[in-house]
Design a protein around this motif. Structure first.
Motif, PDB file in Angstrom:
ATOM      1  N   LEU A  48       1.221  -1.019  -0.292  1.00  0.00           N
ATOM      2  CA  LEU A  48      -0.089   0.155   0.159  1.00  0.00           C
ATOM      3  C   LEU A  48       1.061   1.401   0.397  1.00  0.00           C
ATOM      4  O   LEU A  48       1.807   1.299   0.771  1.00  0.00           O
ATOM      5  CB  LEU A  48      -1.113   0.013   0.862  1.00  0.00           C
ATOM      6  N   THR A  49       0.492   2.164  -1.143  1.00  0.00           N
ATOM      7  CA  THR A  49       1.432   3.834  -1.310  1.00  0.00           C
ATOM      8  C   THR A  49       0.825   4.403   0.378  1.00  0.00           C
ATOM      9  O   THR A  49      -0.609   4.167   0.553  1.00  0.00           O
ATOM     10  CB  THR A  49       1.167   3.852  -2.349  1.00  0.00           C
ATOM     11  N   ALA A  50       1.147   5.464   0.478  1.00  0.00           N
ATOM     12  CA  ALA A  50       0.767   6.334   1.070  1.00  0.00           C
ATOM     13  C   ALA A  50      -0.472   6.535   0.870  1.00  0.00           C
ATOM     14  O   ALA A  50      -1.613   7.594   1.922  1.00  0.00           O
ATOM     15  CB  ALA A  50       2.019   7.664   1.587  1.00  0.00           C
ATOM     16  N   GLU A  51      -0.816   6.963  -0.326  1.00  0.00           N
ATOM     17  CA  GLU A  51      -2.038   7.130  -1.233  1.00  0.00           C
ATOM     18  C   GLU A  51      -2.952   6.452  -1.133  1.00  0.00           C
ATOM     19  O   GLU A  51      -3.667   7.327  -0.991  1.00  0.00           O
ATOM     20  CB  GLU A  51      -2.238   8.098  -2.447  1.00  0.00           C
ATOM     21  N   ASP A  52      -2.331   5.018  -1.005  1.00  0.00           N
ATOM     22  CA  ASP A  52      -3.538   4.147  -0.526  1.00  0.00           C
ATOM     23  C   ASP A  52      -4.227   4.200   0.536  1.00  0.00           C
ATOM     24  O   ASP A  52      -5.664   3.655   0.755  1.00  0.00           O
ATOM     25  CB  ASP A  52      -3.289   2.959  -1.618  1.00  0.00           C
ATOM     26  N   GLU A  53      -3.703   4.278   1.760  1.00  0.00           N
ATOM     27  CA  GLU A  53      -3.790   4.785   2.471  1.00  0.00           C
ATOM     28  C   GLU A  53      -4.559   5.799   2.885  1.00  0.00           C
ATOM     29  O   GLU A  53      -5.208   5.204   3.435  1.00  0.00           O
ATOM     30  CB  GLU A  53      -2.435   5.063   3.334  1.00  0.00           C
ATOM     31  N   ARG A  54      -4.395   6.612   2.431  1.00  0.00           N
ATOM     32  CA  ARG A  54      -4.971   7.821   2.784  1.00  0.00           C
ATOM     33  C   ARG A  54      -6.482   7.851   2.304  1.00  0.00           C
ATOM     34  O   ARG A  54      -7.562   7.622   2.642  1.00  0.00           O
ATOM     35  CB  ARG A  54      -3.994   8.757   2.070  1.00  0.00           C
ATOM     36  N   ARG A  55      -6.062   7.104   0.856  1.00  0.00           N
ATOM     37  CA  ARG A  55      -8.425   6.956   0.267  1.00  0.00           C
ATOM     38  C   ARG A  55      -8.297   5.881   0.876  1.00  0.00           C
ATOM     39  O   ARG A  55      -9.574   6.088   1.157  1.00  0.00           O
ATOM     40  CB  ARG A  55      -8.040   6.244  -1.147  1.00  0.00           C
ATOM     41  N   ALA A  78      -2.620  -3.678  -4.942  1.00  0.00           N
ATOM     42  CA  ALA A  78      -3.272  -2.818  -4.654  1.00  0.00           C
ATOM     43  C   ALA A  78      -4.261  -1.820  -5.548  1.00  0.00           C
ATOM     44  O   ALA A  78      -5.231  -1.429  -5.364  1.00  0.00           O
ATOM     45  CB  ALA A  78      -3.296  -1.569  -3.428  1.00  0.00           C
ATOM     46  N   GLU A  79      -4.155  -1.112  -6.659  1.00  0.00           N
ATOM     47  CA  GLU A  79      -4.044  -0.995  -7.415  1.00  0.00           C
ATOM     48  C   GLU A  79      -5.658  -1.657  -7.456  1.00  0.00           C
ATOM     49  O   GLU A  79      -7.181  -0.567  -8.161  1.00  0.00           O
ATOM     50  CB  GLU A  79      -3.350  -0.201  -8.500  1.00  0.00           C
ATOM     51  N   GLU A  80      -5.916  -2.697  -8.233  1.00  0.00           N
ATOM     52  CA  GLU A  80      -6.698  -3.591  -8.604  1.00  0.00           C
ATOM     53  C   GLU A  80      -7.608  -3.256  -7.529  1.00  0.00           C
ATOM     54  O   GLU A  80      -8.994  -3.007  -7.988  1.00  0.00           O
ATOM     55  CB  GLU A  80      -6.869  -4.538  -9.310  1.00  0.00           C
ATOM     56  N   VAL A  81      -7.673  -3.171  -6.454  1.00  0.00           N
ATOM     57  CA  VAL A  81      -8.536  -2.768  -5.409  1.00  0.00           C
ATOM     58  C   VAL A  81      -9.525  -1.845  -5.183  1.00  0.00           C
ATOM     59  O   VAL A  81     -10.950  -1.304  -5.019  1.00  0.00           O
ATOM     60  CB  VAL A  81      -7.841  -3.443  -3.715  1.00  0.00           C
TER      61      VAL A  81
END
Length: 85
Positions: A48-55, A78-81
């Motif tokens: 998970l990137t920081a942006e993924d975590e934020r979203r 994670a992008e697919e999720v």
């Protein structure tokens, strides 16, 4: 809570119709689903990137979070999720 059906199969309670009424319950529901998404992805070794975590952390839409949770157990990335829709 899982239950055993008459045919011996296991059923999971359908929570899709449960809509919390108070803002506090809605927040707790969103936080719980978000935690489940993060745990599922990390357990599967997906980064998970920081942006993924934020979203994930800032989303308060239980329906969107539920869609992400379902994808979290099968998606390759994670992008697919987190894709929209």
């Amino acid at each position: 809570m899982p239950s055993i059906d008459h045919d011996g199969s296991v059923s999971i309670m359908d929570m899709s119709k449960y809509k919390p009424q108070s803002e506090l319950c809605k927040t707790w529901q969103a936080e719980g689903i978000a935690m489940g998404i993060r745990v599922a992805l990390r357990t599967r070794g997906l980064h998970l990137t920081a942006e993924d975590e934020r979203r994930i952390s800032t989303c308060q839409d239980a329906d969107q979070l539920s869609r992400w949770m379902v994808r979290a157990v099968t998606a390759a990335t994670a992008e697919e999720v987190l894709r929209d829709g």
